[in-house]
Design a protein around this motif. Structure first.
Motif, PDB file in Angstrom:
ATOM      1  N   ALA A  56       8.854   3.041   6.006  1.00 53.60           N
ATOM      2  CA  ALA A  56       8.266   1.920   5.278  1.00 53.60           C
ATOM      3  C   ALA A  56       8.868   1.795   3.883  1.00 53.60           C
ATOM      4  O   ALA A  56       9.146   0.684   3.410  1.00 53.60           O
ATOM      5  N   VAL A  57       9.076   2.920   3.215  1.00 52.34           N
ATOM      6  CA  VAL A  57       9.692   2.884   1.883  1.00 52.34           C
ATOM      7  C   VAL A  57      11.103   2.319   1.971  1.00 52.34           C
ATOM      8  O   VAL A  57      11.514   1.503   1.131  1.00 52.34           O
ATOM      9  N   ASP A  81       0.815  -1.219   0.000  1.00 53.97           N
ATOM     10  CA  ASP A  81       0.000   0.000   0.000  1.00 53.97           C
ATOM     11  C   ASP A  81       0.847   1.267   0.000  1.00 53.97           C
ATOM     12  O   ASP A  81       0.294   2.369  -0.037  1.00 53.97           O
ATOM     13  N   THR A  82       2.167   1.128   0.061  1.00 55.98           N
ATOM     14  CA  THR A  82       3.043   2.294   0.189  1.00 55.98           C
ATOM     15  C   THR A  82       3.707   2.622  -1.144  1.00 55.98           C
ATOM     16  O   THR A  82       4.461   1.803  -1.673  1.00 55.98           O
ATOM     17  N   CYS A 120       2.136  -1.149  -6.239  1.00 58.08           N
ATOM     18  CA  CYS A 120       1.317  -0.412  -5.270  1.00 58.08           C
ATOM     19  C   CYS A 120       0.010  -0.078  -5.968  1.00 58.08           C
ATOM     20  O   CYS A 120      -0.053   0.842  -6.789  1.00 58.08           O
ATOM     21  N   ALA A 124       5.918   6.666   6.892  1.00 58.53           N
ATOM     22  CA  ALA A 124       5.896   6.323   5.475  1.00 58.53           C
ATOM     23  C   ALA A 124       7.310   6.253   4.911  1.00 58.53           C
ATOM     24  O   ALA A 124       7.640   5.360   4.116  1.00 58.53           O
TER      25      ALA A 124
END
Length: 807
Positions: free
Chosen positions: A417-418, A372-373, A439, A414
């Motif tokens: 997470a990346v 989702d990222t 994504c 975020a």
């Protein structure tokens, strides 16, 4: 600000030594003056922090300032909170003089309230991708995990068994709520049970009494409908009545989405141990409401209490026998004598970071990672910021533009997470795999992206689906629902692909409902694809000893007066029992060990833990459920782990040294001996709270120990809350805590300011919040929603052993 500032005493003359009570007055005077000096220093430091922070967040600084680093005196620190400066009026030595209550301005919580540990490779669970190494231009392979493996959860075995003729235990314990849940069977089942002598009515299940939940018989049209039904059942299991029976009835073979109701079998773990849980799989077939109601009522009144029963449409009755999880090596379970995965395999995977790296090391394959990222570019100036705390400070200083604390925290997470996704991709590619990352927002976008991947690589041959990490802003139930909904979308997207491998992972923090749902979906997929290897697994690591839902791994604590001398000084009604604060601390430490960002919620005392004789207690974790079990195997304390709630602002007012602590224990129905009399002083008791000073284990003279939390101070916070809750000296007992936040671990370096606030009293008891602020000015602990029950006026006296006075 130094952690232990010098506290000068006043030059005013002490009371005459022959004056009545001069020792108490002298102690109160010195305590008040020392505390006033400390609070002045703390206030000055916080006002300076506010000035700098406000200037930074409004962008008025021409240069980039450096925010003050958090204090790190105690071991195992989490990110500090801030607290409103405590303002104290100068103390006077006149007897019974009351210091004015001056409300101080609230200080906003610092952006790194919980904080995140520095990124590092996951020890075992595949809930998150492997973090990227911080030095070098390319990502090296993640740290080796010796003996990494999985637990294979086999489907239960079913044995055809006749009914024994006895009713379900607890069925006659009181009223039984029959919850229809859209099944259309509620009225018929209640009538059938009533005819058999059971006090049954159609209701919502939230009052006192037993529950028969029929929502699983409603025949969901889609997996999403079934998932919503399971989450509603989970809420009912937690919030409903606490006596009698808890029966769940579901048709998991109904098409098209019955298999997605399998998680209802995991609802028993959401109960508090006082009810009899039963799970009945009842195939509707072509039977009408009256016939189904008779079958269900017969099972409850004649089945004898078998905890898992399957009632087939042809009348066959089978009892389920759970199978023990079987340990297996990963990825050896997929790469046996006839490997199914090779260079031509195309695997669709989600949230399986470490599992994918281990698989890529063993065999070449093609991986399509979905998430989702978006893989956005990283803002400049953050290359050397390796954790959430540091990134937040850079954002607050102007890097990337300030957008409020919530926005900065979201952007920081975020960004991390990346980084983790990129590190996983690079690690898999370094191991020999080809990797794509998709994504896609929505089922249509996912299908289009997969079509492009199929055009390049061919059809998808395998699906690996793992548990997504729970965002701090998302509740446990919402995260569980998202995980199951995502799996349904992945299975729908690959419905026409020739899958030869399906692996469904559950993680150590998933609720048992998720594990049970994955098991039933795996069973249904195996039946639909007979030639496919389908496994429902709990990721584990022999290095960490972690295990998945349904296979809790306990920690143990040997409890005795020889090891912990203070044990014998907690004696309500002259019976030595374990202080609830001790269990609270041990359970919170167990949660932190497994999931550093989680807190303990919904803590309840089910029964006391007697400490007259030595025993070994166990702390067990199963999914989100946390239990403390005594030496006899009885659950005594129960709670859950979860994301922390919103930041709490504390506004201490009044003089915490107004009265000495000896007045607390001499004039109120407390039951604490010398080693637990940790309330040093307190102020005026107000309508909603009180402030005081609490001593930690070191100041109380406790010997060095291995306790993860300063239990003396934690119990002192509960004691001061109890002093407020007594209200005209009525006896009370602590029975629960809504949320326990431990921000600093280890022993306090000195006395702590204790703030009791937002209290509410009634004839049944009281509720309040409490916080401990250490001598370093940082928030150490918060107890939100402490629940006290009031004892009857004629209850046995709550006495304390060996009266003691302060000197």
């Amino acid at each position: 600000m130094p952690s232990s500032p010098h506290l000068p005493l006043s030059d005013s003359p002490p009371p005459a030594a022959d004056a009545p009570g001069w020792e108490v007055l002298e102690l109160a005077r010195r305590s008040a003056e020392a505390h006033a000096t400390f609070q002045r220093l703390m206030t000055e430091a916080h006002l300076e922090y506010l000035r700098v922070t406000e200037t930074i967040l409004t962008g008025r600084l021409a240069t980039t300032p450096t925010l003050p680093a958090p204090h790190t005196t105690a071991p195992h620190t989490t990110a500090p909170h801030t607290i409103a400066p405590h303002t104290t009026a100068p103390h006077t030595t006149a007897p019974h003089a009351t210091a004015p209550h001056i409300a101080a301005p609230a200080v906003p919580a610092q952006p790194d309230r919980q904080g995140s540990p520095a990124a590092g490779p996951p020890a075992g669970p595949p809930a998150g991708p492997v973090p990227k190494p911080q030095d070098g231009d390319t990502a090296a392979a993640p740290e080796e995990v010796p003996g990494a493996g999985v637990l294979v959860r086999p489907a239960p075995s079913w044995v055809e068994t006749a009914q024994c003729g006895r009713p379900l235990p607890g069925l006659d314990a009181g009223r039984v709520h029959v919850v229809d849940g859209g099944s259309g069977l509620g009225a018929a089942v209640a009538a059938e049970l009533s005819e058999r002598g059971v006090a049954a009515t159609v209701a919502d299940g939230r009052g006192p009494g037993g529950v028969v939940l029929l929502a699983g018989m409603a025949g969901p049209a889609t997996p999403e409908d079934a998932i919503d039904t399971q989450l509603a059942g989970l809420r009912l299991a937690r919030e409903g009545g606490r006596r009698g029976v808890f029966v769940v009835v579901a048709d998991t073979v109904a098409r098209p989405a019955g298999a997605w109701l399998g998680g209802l079998s995991g609802l028993a773990t959401a109960d508090d141990g006082e009810r009899t849980p039963v799970y009945v799989e009842c195939e509707r077939g072509d039977r009408g409401p009256a016939a189904l109601a008779g079958v269900i009522a017969d099972e409850l009144t004649r089945g004898g209490g078998a905890q898992r029963v399957r009632l087939a449409a042809d009348g066959t009755r089978s009892v389920g026998r759970p199978a023990e999880p079987e340990p297996s090596a990963w990825p050896g379970i997929l790469l046996g004598s006839e490997p199914r995965i090779g260079a031509d395999s195309v695997l669709l995977a989600r949230d399986c970071g470490m599992a994918l790296v281990e698989l890529a090391r063993e065999t070449p394959c093609r991986l399509i990672l979905i998430g989702d990222t978006p893989l956005a570019d990283e803002p400049p100036g953050l290359a050397d910021a390796h954790d959430e705390r540091t990134i937040l400070r850079r954002f607050a200083a102007g890097t990337g533009g300030p957008d409020g604390l919530a926005g900065m925290r979201a952007r920081a997470r975020a960004l991390l997470a990346v980084r983790e996704i990129r590190a996983t991709i690079e690690a898999c590619e370094a191991a020999g795999a080809q990797v794509r990352y998709l994504c896609a927002d929505g089922a249509g976008a996912l299908s289009a992206e997969l079509d492009r991947a199929r055009a390049d690589w061919g059809p998808i041959t395998g699906l690996l689906y793992g548990p997504a990490p729970t965002p701090a802003a998302k509740s446990d139930d919402a995260a569980s629902g998202a995980q199951l909904t995502g799996l349904a979308a992945a299975l729908a997207a690959t419905a026409r692909d020739p899958l030869d491998t399906i692996v469904l992972f559950s993680g150590t923090t998933d609720h048992a409902v998720v594990g049970a749902a994955l098991d039933r979906v795996a069973e249904a997929e195996q039946q639909r694809r007979p030639g496919c290897l389908v496994r429902s697994l709990a990721w584990t690591s022999r290095r960490t000893g972690e295990a998945g839902p349904g296979h809790p791994r306990p920690g143990t604590v040997a409890v005795s007066a020889a090891r912990y001398p203070w044990i014998g000084d907690h004696r309500p009604q002259d019976i030595p029992i374990l202080p609830p604060a001790a269990g609270l601390g041990w359970m919170a430490a167990a949660v932190r060990e497994r999931e550093p960002g989680a807190v303990l919620t919904g803590f309840r005392v089910l029964r006391p833990v007697a400490t007259a004789e030595p025993q070994t207690i166990s702390i067990t974790l199963s999914g989100r459920e946390v239990s403390l079990i005594n030496g006899a195997g009885e659950p005594c304390f129960r709670a859950r782990s979860g994301a922390p709630g919103r930041d709490r602002e504390w506004r201490p007012t009044g003089d915490p040294a107004r009265f000495p602590g000896s007045s607390v224990y001499a004039g109120r129905p407390l039951f604490h001996g010398p080693l637990l009399r940790t309330v040093r002083s307190l102020g005026e008791i107000g309508p909603t709270g009180v402030v005081g000073t609490v001593l930690g284990a070191g100041a109380m003279g406790w010997a060095d120990d291995d306790l993860p939390v300063d239990l003396a101070a934690l119990d002192g916070a509960v004691q001061l809350g109890g002093v407020w809750a007594m209200d005209e000296h009525r006896p009370v007992l602590p029975m629960g805590v809504a949320e326990c936040r431990i921000h600093r671990w280890g022993r306090l370096p000195g006395p702590a300011l204790c703030v009791v606030a937002d209290g509410r009293r009634d004839k049944f008891g009281a509720h309040c919040d409490a916080a401990l602020v250490g001598p370093d000015g940082e928030l150490w602990m918060e107890l939100l929603g402490i629940e006290f029950i009031a004892l009857a006026a004629d209850a046995p006296a709550l006495t304390a052993p060996n009266p003691v006075s302060w000197t």
